[in-house]
Design a protein around this motif. Structure first.
Motif, mmCIF file in Angstrom:
data_model
loop_
_atom_site.group_PDB
_atom_site.id
_atom_site.type_symbol
_atom_site.label_atom_id
_atom_site.label_comp_id
_atom_site.label_asym_id
_atom_site.label_seq_id
_atom_site.Cartn_x
_atom_site.Cartn_y
_atom_site.Cartn_z
ATOM 1 N N PRO A 8 -10.448 -12.086 5.806
ATOM 2 C CA PRO A 8 -10.088 -10.766 5.242
ATOM 3 C C PRO A 8 -11.288 -9.846 5.057
ATOM 4 O O PRO A 8 -11.151 -8.621 5.140
ATOM 5 C CB PRO A 8 -9.445 -11.101 3.893
ATOM 6 N N ARG A 9 -12.468 -10.438 4.819
ATOM 7 C CA ARG A 9 -13.655 -9.576 4.676
ATOM 8 C C ARG A 9 -13.951 -8.860 5.995
ATOM 9 O O ARG A 9 -14.321 -7.694 6.030
ATOM 10 C CB ARG A 9 -14.875 -10.413 4.267
ATOM 11 N N HIS A 11 -11.703 -8.233 8.263
ATOM 12 C CA HIS A 11 -10.644 -7.229 8.445
ATOM 13 C C HIS A 11 -11.028 -5.923 7.764
ATOM 14 O O HIS A 11 -10.871 -4.844 8.314
ATOM 15 C CB HIS A 11 -9.318 -7.732 7.854
ATOM 16 N N ARG A 12 -11.506 -6.032 6.525
ATOM 17 C CA ARG A 12 -11.906 -4.826 5.776
ATOM 18 C C ARG A 12 -13.024 -4.079 6.506
ATOM 19 O O ARG A 12 -12.995 -2.863 6.617
ATOM 20 C CB ARG A 12 -12.383 -5.210 4.377
ATOM 21 N N ILE A 15 -11.775 -2.201 9.572
ATOM 22 C CA ILE A 15 -11.047 -0.973 9.239
ATOM 23 C C ILE A 15 -11.997 0.102 8.715
ATOM 24 O O ILE A 15 -11.920 1.270 9.102
ATOM 25 C CB ILE A 15 -9.913 -1.270 8.223
ATOM 26 N N VAL A 70 -5.787 3.988 7.108
ATOM 27 C CA VAL A 70 -4.980 3.106 7.946
ATOM 28 C C VAL A 70 -4.586 3.792 9.248
ATOM 29 O O VAL A 70 -4.697 3.212 10.331
ATOM 30 C CB VAL A 70 -3.730 2.632 7.169
ATOM 31 N N ALA A 116 -6.738 -6.944 12.128
ATOM 32 C CA ALA A 116 -7.111 -6.525 10.772
ATOM 33 C C ALA A 116 -5.887 -6.006 10.008
ATOM 34 O O ALA A 116 -5.854 -6.024 8.783
ATOM 35 C CB ALA A 116 -8.187 -5.450 10.844
ATOM 36 N N ASN A 119 -1.455 -7.879 7.752
ATOM 37 C CA ASN A 119 -0.651 -7.948 6.528
ATOM 38 C C ASN A 119 -0.097 -6.595 6.073
ATOM 39 O O ASN A 119 0.588 -6.512 5.053
ATOM 40 C CB ASN A 119 -1.472 -8.545 5.386
ATOM 41 N N VAL A 120 -0.419 -5.536 6.819
ATOM 42 C CA VAL A 120 -0.043 -4.210 6.346
ATOM 43 C C VAL A 120 1.481 -4.051 6.300
ATOM 44 O O VAL A 120 2.017 -3.254 5.520
ATOM 45 C CB VAL A 120 -0.725 -3.110 7.202
ATOM 46 N N GLN A 123 3.300 -3.881 3.028
ATOM 47 C CA GLN A 123 3.285 -2.655 2.225
ATOM 48 C C GLN A 123 4.171 -1.638 2.928
ATOM 49 O O GLN A 123 3.709 -0.897 3.786
ATOM 50 C CB GLN A 123 1.863 -2.100 2.113
ATOM 51 N N ASN A 125 5.300 1.182 2.409
ATOM 52 C CA ASN A 125 4.957 2.603 2.516
ATOM 53 C C ASN A 125 3.679 2.857 3.319
ATOM 54 O O ASN A 125 3.230 3.984 3.414
ATOM 55 C CB ASN A 125 4.889 3.265 1.129
ATOM 56 N N ARG A 126 3.075 1.802 3.894
ATOM 57 C CA ARG A 126 1.930 2.049 4.787
ATOM 58 C C ARG A 126 2.252 1.731 6.249
ATOM 59 O O ARG A 126 1.391 1.873 7.103
ATOM 60 C CB ARG A 126 0.705 1.236 4.335
ATOM 61 N N CYS A 129 1.754 4.635 8.489
ATOM 62 C CA CYS A 129 0.344 4.934 8.740
ATOM 63 C C CYS A 129 -0.187 4.010 9.842
ATOM 64 O O CYS A 129 -0.948 4.427 10.710
ATOM 65 C CB CYS A 129 -0.513 4.709 7.487
ATOM 66 N N GLN B 343 -4.446 9.598 -0.119
ATOM 67 C CA GLN B 343 -3.352 8.620 -0.055
ATOM 68 C C GLN B 343 -3.867 7.211 -0.351
ATOM 69 O O GLN B 343 -3.197 6.419 -1.022
ATOM 70 C CB GLN B 343 -2.689 8.657 1.321
ATOM 71 N N ASP B 344 -5.069 6.922 0.154
ATOM 72 C CA ASP B 344 -5.638 5.592 -0.089
ATOM 73 C C ASP B 344 -6.018 5.412 -1.556
ATOM 74 O O ASP B 344 -5.891 4.323 -2.114
ATOM 75 C CB ASP B 344 -6.856 5.374 0.812
ATOM 76 N N PHE B 347 -2.845 4.820 -3.458
ATOM 77 C CA PHE B 347 -2.361 3.470 -3.183
ATOM 78 C C PHE B 347 -3.171 2.437 -3.982
ATOM 79 O O PHE B 347 -2.617 1.470 -4.514
ATOM 80 C CB PHE B 347 -2.469 3.197 -1.677
ATOM 81 N N GLU B 402 -13.870 0.305 0.537
ATOM 82 C CA GLU B 402 -13.531 -1.067 0.872
ATOM 83 C C GLU B 402 -12.447 -1.623 -0.056
ATOM 84 O O GLU B 402 -11.520 -2.310 0.393
ATOM 85 C CB GLU B 402 -14.786 -1.955 0.793
ATOM 86 N N ILE B 405 -9.095 -0.246 1.035
ATOM 87 C CA ILE B 405 -8.606 -0.923 2.236
ATOM 88 C C ILE B 405 -8.125 -2.330 1.866
ATOM 89 O O ILE B 405 -7.080 -2.791 2.339
ATOM 90 C CB ILE B 405 -9.706 -0.960 3.317
ATOM 91 N N THR B 408 -4.660 -2.543 0.670
ATOM 92 C CA THR B 408 -3.671 -2.181 1.691
ATOM 93 C C THR B 408 -3.382 -3.340 2.628
ATOM 94 O O THR B 408 -2.255 -3.522 3.072
ATOM 95 C CB THR B 408 -4.177 -0.975 2.514
ATOM 96 N N ILE B 409 -4.416 -4.111 2.951
ATOM 97 C CA ILE B 409 -4.227 -5.149 3.971
ATOM 98 C C ILE B 409 -4.147 -6.540 3.373
ATOM 99 O O ILE B 409 -4.099 -7.528 4.106
ATOM 100 C CB ILE B 409 -5.356 -5.098 5.031
ATOM 101 N N ALA B 410 -4.106 -6.627 2.059
ATOM 102 C CA ALA B 410 -4.098 -7.949 1.419
ATOM 103 C C ALA B 410 -2.801 -8.693 1.728
ATOM 104 O O ALA B 410 -1.750 -8.080 1.831
ATOM 105 C CB ALA B 410 -4.246 -7.783 -0.078
#
Lengths: 150, 410
Positions: A8-9, A11-12, A15, A70, A116, A119-120, A123, A125-126, A129, B343-344, B347, B402, B405, B408-410
């Motif tokens: 996940p690091r 992935h962050r 992005i 995103v 990356a 898992n979006v 969510q 509402n994303r 995006c 937006q981010d 969120f 970070e 983000i 959002t992707i967790a």
């Protein structure tokens, strides 16, 4: 699939990097380009994606506009992944991407850095995006195919 | 001073918030929470009333009709108007469309001018833009100062004898500045213009006096002032309402009609209220006004102003925050975090249990004035607490791109 793509690091970082330094962020003046203007009805996302297809190959794809992290990063990654690919390869990549967004098993080898966003889909509402660029690319491919059939 | 701890007991949603079940609500400009008394009034209609108004020759219909008419009188008293000047609509948006279609469309001539502001809400601007294109009238904008503040001198300079309608929000839903509405009305009248005021963000938070201010129209909505959704109010001066035609026709608004199409409408305000209204919402609004008056509008304004000042004070200590309306007196705080899309940020705040709005807040024309496409808006109500404000500042203190983000992707 490389192990680092499961972290996940990482992935962050992927992005962040694509948001702060988007790839293919430019538009073309060339009238032979296809164009898709994607404006969200519910948020600020307002991106234009352009694409040139020659002999069944995506010889250029680029985008510009205003978007959240995103939408910007996912469009940057998907333009990078589809650039230089055949139309069929690009369709396969986008199909895998949608599979991943649907939280179903996907092929990380095909999606590369796009993993990356694995898992979006959790969510709700994303999701818009994360798919604005994919939608644009697919729309232009379909437009080209429709045009060539005539 | 308001006893916030006691007030929070009156709101079922806030009781849950205080138990940690629900997050901190800073989107009060979108809609407010409802106190138990409002919920009870709505429930009582369905459990004990449940009949139509102004129709049946039976006791319960008379009783509900009486309560409905009393609610209209209460709304009138609340804004210092006469009950015959109060029209119930389906929302503030419907009220503004009624002004545009029922009034402006009938009176505007080609080259007449509608004077308004770039900070106006879509529900005001879009009906006006349509009426302008239908009638050949023009829309002109009063230039705003840098940062979106209103300038009375610019307004004076923008007025001229072709201006027939001045349409402004008393309090902007993005920036929260209060316009000098009485002075604006006087100046509008001096060039022969009518002034219509969007009160959606002012009536719930400030004392309203349509008679003292001498304004011609005022639209506002029930759900932003503790009342039920689906109900708006249009105040209009009786003489103006009398000259207007209703946009909708139907049952309840006509006195008589025959097969040839001869129609006699009822008088103001009934001619504007075709069809069965949102009876339970009107009864709920009546309870909402009782609640607001019980606290006192001045006390509400003071409480919200103090919370806003605390939030501004806290946010100004953070270098990565850009504030757009630090000096606006009402409870609307508009900001961005440098380098992170609004937006981010919204969120991320949601992931930390704080509800705010992000985007352009339906004021798409304002984007060019404050030079940013989107912002985060935290809008306060008197039931918010200093601790909630401090929590927002704490969460924003450590926000990073970070971290946004990551949630959002967790």
């Amino acid at each position: 699939m490389n192990d680092y793509l499961n972290d996940p690091r990482i992935h962050r970082e992927i992005i962040m990097d694509h948001y702060q330094h988007p790839h293919n962020r430019r538009l073309s003046e060339d009238p032979s380009y296809l164009k898709a203007h994607m404006a969200s009805e519910s948020c600020i996302d307002d991106l234009t994606v352009m694409m040139k297809i020659e002999n069944g190959k995506i010889v250029d794809v680029c985008f510009d506009g205003v978007g959240c992290t995103v939408s910007t990063a996912s469009t940057s990654i998907l333009t990078t992944l589809t650039l230089g690919k055949s139309v069929d390869e690009a369709k396969a990549i986008i199909a895998q991407y949608y599979t991943m967004i649907d939280l179903k098993p996907f092929d990380g080898e095909v999606l590369q850095e796009a993993v990356a966003f694995q898992n979006v889909g959790k969510q709700a509402n994303r999701i818009n995006c994360a798919t604005i660029g994919a939608k644009a690319i697919l729309q232009m491919i379909h437009e080209k195919e429709h045009h060539d059939e005539k | 001073m308001l006893d916030t701890a006691r007030i929070r007991q009156d709101f079922p949603v806030l009781r849950k918030t205080d138990c940690g079940e629900l997050g901190i609500y800073f989107d009060n400009a979108a809609t407010t929470y409802k106190p138990q008394t409002v919920i009870d009034a709505v429930m009582a209609y369905y459990t004990e009333g449940s009949v139509n108004i102004h129709r049946g020759e039976y006791d319960r219909s008379f009783a509900i009709s009486e309560a409905y008419d009393a609610a209209r009188a209460k709304v009138a008293r609340f804004i210092h108007a006469d009950p015959h000047e109060i029209i119930f609509t389906s929302g503030a948006t419907a009220s503004m469309n009624l002004i545009a279609m029922g009034y402006a469309e009938a009176v505007l001539q080609p080259d007449d001018v509608i004077l308004t502001l770039e900070s106006e809400h879509a529900s005001s601007l879009l009906p006006l833009m349509r009426v302008a294109s239908k009638t050949g009238a023009r829309i002109e904008y009063i230039p705003l100062l840098d940062g979106g503040r209103f300038d009375l001198e610019a307004y004076k300079n923008a007025l001229h004898d072709r201006v027939k309608l001045v349409a402004v929000a008393h309090v902007s839903n993005v920036l929260g500045y209060i316009l000098p509405i009485a002075e604006m009305a006087r100046l509008a009248h001096s060039v022969g213009a009518v002034i219509c005021v969007d009160g959606a963000q002012s009536v719930p938070h400030l004392k309203t006096d349509v008679t003292g201010w001498d304004i011609d129209f005022l639209s506002f909505s029930s759900h932003k002032m503790l009342g039920p959704t689906g109900l708006g109010i249009l105040y209009g001066k009786k003489a103006l309402l009398d000259q207007m035609d209703p946009v909708l026709l139907g049952g309840g608004s006509n006195a008589r009609f025959d097969r040839t199409g001869q129609l006699v409408l009822k008088g103001t305000p009934y001619k504007f209220e075709s069809g069965t209204p949102a009876i339970e919402a009107v009864l709920g609004l009546s309870a909402a006004i009782d609640y607001l008056e019980g606290l006192g509008m001045d006390a509400i304004y003071e409480a919200e102003h103090a919370l806003k000042a605390r939030m501004v004070q806290g946010l100004s200590t953070l270098d990565h925050i850009v504030l757009y309306n630090a000096d606006a007196p009402t409870g609307i705080v508009t900001f961005n975090v440098k380098g992170i899309p609004a937006q981010d940020v919204a969120f991320y705040l949601n992931a930390n249990g704080i509800m705010v709005r992000s985007g352009n807040h339906c004021a798409k024309v304002l984007v060019d004035v404050i030079h940013t496409p989107d912002t985060v808006r935290a809008s306060l109500a008197f039931y918010n607490t200093p601790a909630e404000v401090d929590r927002l500042i704490d969460v924003l203190r450590s926000v990073t791109l970070e971290a946004c983000i990551a949630v959002t992707i967790a």
